[in-house]
Motif scaffolding. Structure first.
Motif, PDB file in Angstrom:
ATOM      1  N   LEU A 282       0.809  -1.225   0.000  1.00  0.00           N
ATOM      2  CA  LEU A 282       0.000   0.000   0.000  1.00  0.00           C
ATOM      3  C   LEU A 282       0.844   1.277   0.000  1.00  0.00           C
ATOM      4  O   LEU A 282       0.322   2.356  -0.254  1.00  0.00           O
ATOM      5  N   LYS A 283       2.135   1.169   0.254  1.00  0.00           N
ATOM      6  CA  LYS A 283       2.992   2.349   0.212  1.00  0.00           C
ATOM      7  C   LYS A 283       3.024   2.970  -1.172  1.00  0.00           C
ATOM      8  O   LYS A 283       3.367   4.144  -1.328  1.00  0.00           O
ATOM      9  N   LYS A 284       2.636   2.180  -2.182  1.00  0.00           N
ATOM     10  CA  LYS A 284       2.585   2.709  -3.544  1.00  0.00           C
ATOM     11  C   LYS A 284       1.524   3.800  -3.675  1.00  0.00           C
ATOM     12  O   LYS A 284       1.525   4.547  -4.658  1.00  0.00           O
ATOM     13  N   LEU A 285       0.620   3.869  -2.707  1.00  0.00           N
ATOM     14  CA  LEU A 285      -0.374   4.952  -2.718  1.00  0.00           C
ATOM     15  C   LEU A 285       0.283   6.313  -2.549  1.00  0.00           C
ATOM     16  O   LEU A 285      -0.185   7.312  -3.108  1.00  0.00           O
ATOM     17  N   ILE A 286       1.348   6.363  -1.764  1.00  0.00           N
ATOM     18  CA  ILE A 286       1.920   7.653  -1.413  1.00  0.00           C
ATOM     19  C   ILE A 286       3.358   7.845  -1.876  1.00  0.00           C
ATOM     20  O   ILE A 286       3.894   8.946  -1.804  1.00  0.00           O
ATOM     21  N   LYS A 287       3.995   6.760  -2.376  1.00  0.00           N
ATOM     22  CA  LYS A 287       5.391   6.890  -2.797  1.00  0.00           C
ATOM     23  C   LYS A 287       5.671   6.093  -4.062  1.00  0.00           C
ATOM     24  O   LYS A 287       5.076   5.039  -4.299  1.00  0.00           O
ATOM     25  N   PHE A 288       6.595   6.635  -4.873  1.00  0.00           N
ATOM     26  CA  PHE A 288       7.177   5.883  -5.966  1.00  0.00           C
ATOM     27  C   PHE A 288       8.556   5.442  -5.496  1.00  0.00           C
ATOM     28  O   PHE A 288       9.293   6.227  -4.897  1.00  0.00           O
ATOM     29  N   SER A 289       8.915   4.201  -5.754  1.00  0.00           N
ATOM     30  CA  SER A 289      10.239   3.738  -5.367  1.00  0.00           C
ATOM     31  C   SER A 289      10.670   2.602  -6.273  1.00  0.00           C
ATOM     32  O   SER A 289       9.841   1.884  -6.849  1.00  0.00           O
ATOM     33  N   GLY A 290      11.972   2.457  -6.403  1.00  0.00           N
ATOM     34  CA  GLY A 290      12.505   1.373  -7.218  1.00  0.00           C
ATOM     35  C   GLY A 290      14.016   1.370  -7.170  1.00  0.00           C
ATOM     36  O   GLY A 290      14.638   2.384  -6.819  1.00  0.00           O
ATOM     37  N   GLN A 291      14.596   0.234  -7.499  1.00  0.00           N
ATOM     38  CA  GLN A 291      16.044   0.151  -7.523  1.00  0.00           C
ATOM     39  C   GLN A 291      16.494  -0.872  -8.552  1.00  0.00           C
ATOM     40  O   GLN A 291      15.747  -1.776  -8.916  1.00  0.00           O
ATOM     41  N   GLY A 292      17.712  -0.696  -9.017  1.00  0.00           N
ATOM     42  CA  GLY A 292      18.269  -1.616  -9.997  1.00  0.00           C
ATOM     43  C   GLY A 292      19.432  -0.969 -10.720  1.00  0.00           C
ATOM     44  O   GLY A 292      19.487   0.262 -10.880  1.00  0.00           O
ATOM     45  N   ALA A 293      20.369  -1.801 -11.167  1.00  0.00           N
ATOM     46  CA  ALA A 293      21.540  -1.349 -11.920  1.00  0.00           C
ATOM     47  C   ALA A 293      22.303  -0.250 -11.178  1.00  0.00           C
ATOM     48  O   ALA A 293      22.762   0.727 -11.787  1.00  0.00           O
ATOM     49  N   GLY A 294      22.407  -0.387  -9.855  1.00  0.00           N
ATOM     50  CA  GLY A 294      23.177   0.567  -9.061  1.00  0.00           C
ATOM     51  C   GLY A 294      22.444   1.842  -8.706  1.00  0.00           C
ATOM     52  O   GLY A 294      23.029   2.757  -8.113  1.00  0.00           O
ATOM     53  N   LEU A 295      21.152   1.918  -9.036  1.00  0.00           N
ATOM     54  CA  LEU A 295      20.378   3.133  -8.765  1.00  0.00           C
ATOM     55  C   LEU A 295      19.205   2.807  -7.849  1.00  0.00           C
ATOM     56  O   LEU A 295      18.513   1.812  -8.036  1.00  0.00           O
ATOM     57  N   SER A 296      18.993   3.659  -6.841  1.00  0.00           N
ATOM     58  CA  SER A 296      17.866   3.501  -5.923  1.00  0.00           C
ATOM     59  C   SER A 296      17.172   4.846  -5.779  1.00  0.00           C
ATOM     60  O   SER A 296      17.811   5.854  -5.473  1.00  0.00           O
ATOM     61  N   LEU A 297      15.864   4.870  -6.033  1.00  0.00           N
ATOM     62  CA  LEU A 297      15.106   6.123  -5.984  1.00  0.00           C
ATOM     63  C   LEU A 297      13.817   5.940  -5.196  1.00  0.00           C
ATOM     64  O   LEU A 297      13.191   4.880  -5.247  1.00  0.00           O
ATOM     65  N   SER A 298      13.432   6.995  -4.490  1.00  0.00           N
ATOM     66  CA  SER A 298      12.173   6.996  -3.766  1.00  0.00           C
ATOM     67  C   SER A 298      11.729   8.439  -3.587  1.00  0.00           C
ATOM     68  O   SER A 298      12.520   9.287  -3.178  1.00  0.00           O
ATOM     69  N   PHE A 299      10.472   8.730  -3.921  1.00  0.00           N
ATOM     70  CA  PHE A 299       9.961  10.081  -3.707  1.00  0.00           C
ATOM     71  C   PHE A 299       8.449  10.036  -3.551  1.00  0.00           C
ATOM     72  O   PHE A 299       7.784   9.101  -4.005  1.00  0.00           O
ATOM     73  N   GLU A 300       7.911  11.060  -2.867  1.00  0.00           N
ATOM     74  CA  GLU A 300       6.474  11.125  -2.622  1.00  0.00           C
ATOM     75  C   GLU A 300       5.724  11.317  -3.934  1.00  0.00           C
ATOM     76  O   GLU A 300       6.158  12.059  -4.817  1.00  0.00           O
ATOM     77  N   GLN A 301       4.593  10.654  -4.030  1.00  0.00           N
ATOM     78  CA  GLN A 301       3.825  10.670  -5.271  1.00  0.00           C
ATOM     79  C   GLN A 301       3.393  12.082  -5.670  1.00  0.00           C
ATOM     80  O   GLN A 301       3.340  12.418  -6.855  1.00  0.00           O
ATOM     81  N   LYS A 302       3.135  12.934  -4.663  1.00  0.00           N
ATOM     82  CA  LYS A 302       2.655  14.285  -4.959  1.00  0.00           C
ATOM     83  C   LYS A 302       3.693  15.136  -5.683  1.00  0.00           C
ATOM     84  O   LYS A 302       3.355  16.167  -6.270  1.00  0.00           O
ATOM     85  N   LEU A 303       4.970  14.723  -5.658  1.00  0.00           N
ATOM     86  CA  LEU A 303       6.030  15.498  -6.317  1.00  0.00           C
ATOM     87  C   LEU A 303       6.069  15.284  -7.816  1.00  0.00           C
ATOM     88  O   LEU A 303       6.656  16.089  -8.542  1.00  0.00           O
ATOM     89  N   LEU A 304       5.455  14.190  -8.301  1.00  0.00           N
ATOM     90  CA  LEU A 304       5.458  13.918  -9.730  1.00  0.00           C
ATOM     91  C   LEU A 304       4.629  14.978 -10.462  1.00  0.00           C
ATOM     92  O   LEU A 304       3.485  15.249 -10.107  1.00  0.00           O
ATOM     93  N   GLY A 305       5.250  15.577 -11.470  1.00  0.00           N
ATOM     94  CA  GLY A 305       4.595  16.652 -12.195  1.00  0.00           C
ATOM     95  C   GLY A 305       4.951  18.010 -11.651  1.00  0.00           C
ATOM     96  O   GLY A 305       4.609  19.034 -12.248  1.00  0.00           O
ATOM     97  N   ASP A 306       5.640  18.053 -10.513  1.00  0.00           N
ATOM     98  CA  ASP A 306       6.068  19.309  -9.905  1.00  0.00           C
ATOM     99  C   ASP A 306       7.590  19.328  -9.851  1.00  0.00           C
ATOM    100  O   ASP A 306       8.253  19.704 -10.815  1.00  0.00           O
ATOM    101  N   ARG A 307       8.167  18.906  -8.765  1.00  0.00           N
ATOM    102  CA  ARG A 307       9.635  18.866  -8.654  1.00  0.00           C
ATOM    103  C   ARG A 307      10.236  17.700  -9.418  1.00  0.00           C
ATOM    104  O   ARG A 307      11.428  17.706  -9.738  1.00  0.00           O
ATOM    105  N   VAL A 308       9.413  16.693  -9.693  1.00  0.00           N
ATOM    106  CA  VAL A 308       9.893  15.533 -10.442  1.00  0.00           C
ATOM    107  C   VAL A 308       9.109  15.426 -11.750  1.00  0.00           C
ATOM    108  O   VAL A 308       7.879  15.392 -11.734  1.00  0.00           O
TER     109      VAL A 308
END
Length: 348
Positions: A282-308
């Protein structure tokens, strides 16, 4: 609210020279004390805090020892100690059958929390702690390792009596060792997995997002509702309780508290009236996250379309405004300096 301990039995499983589990039985139940109440409360909290659980029901095609002993105890034709000892013997047999070299203390506890009765089975390891006396004499004591609880299952006795047809009155920790551990514990209890909390969580996620679109929520309303849904589900999961669809509907839309409920009925969505959820999903409701190939990212969903910003065509993510600690490391590295600050090390 604390748990109300009814009865507690403890037996021990040790490994013999052939690495076979052998049971040692305590001759009586553990006497109820304040320390026992505190122990069971810690077990209850630790069990509820485990994120990945499976749900099951008794299966007559499997070993019936635990189920039969449970029924005899409920009918008062046997006592709790007999139930615990029968369960210990069944566990010993399954450990040998699955060739799993497990040892530890098997705790079988009957307790009440809120309006439900529970029967908890957990196999705990131990660890030695060291202490020093005033005369600097070294002493050791053995402690139950509750923090590393991995082999545990719990029967919701209240649900088992009221609605066994739902097939989720038994929950168990999946464990880190994979399906082999889950299968072994299911065989020990004589049950078969049914309700999948992960699947339920995905259905809820999809259904909630569909409702946002159908009810024409704006972005701010969506973000607020997502946070409320996640908080509600997280609170229910931590308490070891199912999510109730009527309560969830009121959380999703405070202005139209039956709105989501009606939407599920109208669209014939496969959302049960009461179901367990997996908070991690259920964390996918409020956050995007993922990792692979040496990269790990996580940010709040509300930032997409704004800071991201994400460009699907080029698969490019643009982040405006990096976290201060990350920005400092990047700037120092680009300037040819180490990411470590010599001055900070000297100050320590």
């Amino acid at each position: 609210m604390s748990v109300d301990v009814q009865q507690l039995a403890i037996n021990y499983l040790e490994l013999d020279e052939q690495t076979q589990s052998k049971a040692h039985y305590r001759p009586s139940l553990v006497a109820p004390t304040a320390a026992v109440a505190h122990l069971v409360e810690q077990l209850h909290l630790a069990y509820n805090g485990k994120p990945a659980k499976g749900y099951a029901a008794f299966n007559t095609g499997k070993d019936p020892q635990v189920m039969t002993a449970l029924h005899d105890w409920q009918k008062q034709t046997s006592d709790f100690l007999e139930l615990a000892n029968t369960s210990t013997a069944a566990l010993e047999q399954q450990l040998q059958a699955h060739q799993l070299p497990e040892s530890g203390y098997l705790l079988v506890c009957h307790y009440r929390y809120l309006a439900s009765d529970y029967l908890l089975f957990c196999l705990l390891g131990s660890k030695d702690h060291f202490s020093l006396s005033e005369d600097l004499e070294l002493a050791t004591s053995r402690h139950l390792d509750i923090a590393r609880m991995q082999l545990a299952a719990r029967i919701d006795l209240t649900e088992y009596q009221s609605s066994p047809e739902q097939g989720k009155y038994i929950s168990f920790i999946r464990g880190r060792a994979g399906r082999k551990v889950a299968d072994f514990f299911l065989d020990f209890l004589g049950c078969e997995e049914g309700t999948d909390a992960k699947v339920n969580s995905k259905v809820v996620l999809a259904s909630v997002e569909e409702y946002f679109t159908a009810a024409e929520f704006d972005n701010n309303e969506k973000n607020d509702a997502r946070k409320q849904v996640f908080s509600y589900c997280e609170e229910r999961a931590k308490a070891g309780q199912d999510v109730r669809l009527t309560e969830l509907s009121a959380v999703i839309d405070e202005q139209e508290q039956q709105g989501f409920l009606r939407y599920c009925q109208e669209q014939q969505l496969e959302v049960a009236e009461q179901f367990p959820v997996e908070v991690k999903e259920l964390k996918k409701l409020i956050k995007f996250s993922g990792q692979g190939a040496g990269l790990s990212l996580s940010f709040e969903q509300k930032l997409l379309g704004d800071r991201v910003q994400y460009d699907a065509h080029s698969d490019t993510l643009l982040i405006k405004g990096t976290p201060p600690n990350l920005r400092d490391q990047l700037q120092r590295f680009i300037q040819g300096y180490s990411a470590f600050d010599r001055a900070e090390g000297s100050a320590e």
